[in-house]
Design a protein around this motif. Sequence first.
Motif, PDB file in Angstrom:
ATOM      1  N   SER A  43      -1.251  -3.992  -6.089  1.00  0.00           N
ATOM      2  CA  SER A  43      -1.784  -3.359  -4.877  1.00  0.00           C
ATOM      3  C   SER A  43      -0.888  -3.640  -3.673  1.00  0.00           C
ATOM      4  O   SER A  43      -0.687  -2.773  -2.820  1.00  0.00           O
ATOM      5  CB  SER A  43      -3.198  -3.868  -4.599  1.00  0.00           C
ATOM      6  OG  SER A  43      -3.191  -5.251  -4.258  1.00  0.00           O
ATOM      7  N   GLU A  62     -10.126   1.929  -6.563  1.00  0.00           N
ATOM      8  CA  GLU A  62      -8.705   2.282  -6.599  1.00  0.00           C
ATOM      9  C   GLU A  62      -8.435   3.337  -7.668  1.00  0.00           C
ATOM     10  O   GLU A  62      -7.666   4.286  -7.442  1.00  0.00           O
ATOM     11  CB  GLU A  62      -7.860   1.034  -6.865  1.00  0.00           C
ATOM     12  CG  GLU A  62      -6.366   1.305  -6.822  1.00  0.00           C
ATOM     13  CD  GLU A  62      -5.515   0.057  -6.979  1.00  0.00           C
ATOM     14  OE1 GLU A  62      -4.278   0.172  -6.901  1.00  0.00           O
ATOM     15  OE2 GLU A  62      -6.091  -1.045  -7.174  1.00  0.00           O
ATOM     16  N   LEU A 103      -7.431  -3.199  -0.371  1.00  0.00           N
ATOM     17  CA  LEU A 103      -7.351  -3.593  -1.781  1.00  0.00           C
ATOM     18  C   LEU A 103      -6.626  -4.924  -1.978  1.00  0.00           C
ATOM     19  O   LEU A 103      -7.128  -5.798  -2.714  1.00  0.00           O
ATOM     20  CB  LEU A 103      -6.687  -2.484  -2.597  1.00  0.00           C
ATOM     21  CG  LEU A 103      -7.522  -1.195  -2.717  1.00  0.00           C
ATOM     22  CD1 LEU A 103      -6.733  -0.103  -3.428  1.00  0.00           C
ATOM     23  CD2 LEU A 103      -8.826  -1.464  -3.457  1.00  0.00           C
TER      24      LEU A 103
END
Length: 433
Positions: A104, A44, A180
């Motif tokens: 996320s 990420e 994610l």
Amino acid sequence: MSGTRRRWAIDLRPLATPSYRRMWIGTAFSNYGYQFTAVAVPVEMFALTGKSLWVGLLGIAALVPLLVFGLWGGALADAMDRRRLLVIGSVVMWLGTLGFFVQSLAGWASPWLLLVFTAVQSCAFAVTNPTRSAIIPRLVPANLVPAANTLSFTTGEAAVVLGPLTVGVILATFNQSIALPIAYGADALLFTVGLWSTLRLPPIPPAAQAARAGLRSVVEGFRYLAGAPVLLLSFAIDIIAMTIAMPRALFPEMADERFGGGAAVGFLFSAIAIGSVLGGLTSGWIGRVRRQGLALVGAVVAWGVLVGLAGFAHSLWLMVVVLALAGAADLVSAVFRHSILLVYAPDQMRGRLQGVMTVVVAGGPRLGDLRAGGTAALWGAGAAFSVGGFAAAGLAIALALVFPALTRYRSADPQVEPDPRPAAAPEPISSGP
């Protein structure tokens, strides 16, 4: 066949102790879940910034809490009930994972938030890791400590294999906005098994002569360490191995540039652990090694050379194989390093020395992330890979030649033949509420 299996297959005797077995199972589940986060966060971060340097900064965000809470957490582990401390630290770790999941899911896309939640998890890890390690000699006899360490490391590395591979599949199947949250959510769910196993441990009160937690207690730990050159050198050689040779921060860039991205990043994050698992499964010989210091140095040198060679690989499978061999060497070095500490140090010092070990073992790779990211920005990822590995091998050899106390160290306990009876705890553990 029975004799061959005993010589080479992993020693399972510590699992005969119920308390150790429960902790081992819970830790295996929580380690597997943690690997989802360990891969998802750098992926990420690289997606948000496009720079390996930012991925390296995750190491600094983890290192600063480790330096503070690792030492303090070790002092606490010597001064209070270790089961209670492990529960508190585990809850904080779980809250950090939930933070990753929420950001996320909300799509906040902030690299600074990733740094903050990394720091929160690092605070918890700095307390739980020395506490969990210091518990092991209270659950199994001294002659089974190397076997218990090998079991713990092997299952931990198995999690490092399966977790990144699973995340690689998730990243290849879903777009990142979905993948994610799945990874972070799975970590939070699996961690509950580890929390359950911690709650099932018996109370493990401090030794009768334990010091109160505080600065004075930490200083006493350093004074003891200053008079133990074997332990000092074992810490120093691990710092060399992890700070200079650890290539982890380079995996997202290498996967993207050399291997086309996608599931490749999962294979790279798993490669070292694959070798560690294979090394652990064939580790029956480790308990018979008396020259543990020399074996530790040899394993660190092999680790550095193999990481250096991996930097030249332009085939994904070749890099995975070479990194796996490096992982087998790393498993051997980790088992001997921890076994030397746990047998060498008295129980009332184990928490504080494990705190120092946590700073070294966990902090070294974080500095290694920064080193790798910074050198990649200057020379490129391939050069950062190879230079770090070969430099670590050379420095390890130099350290062993200049300060030979480590290579001369022999284990204090002679080899004990396997006892068919279940292992008993070497010290009484309170059965109170």
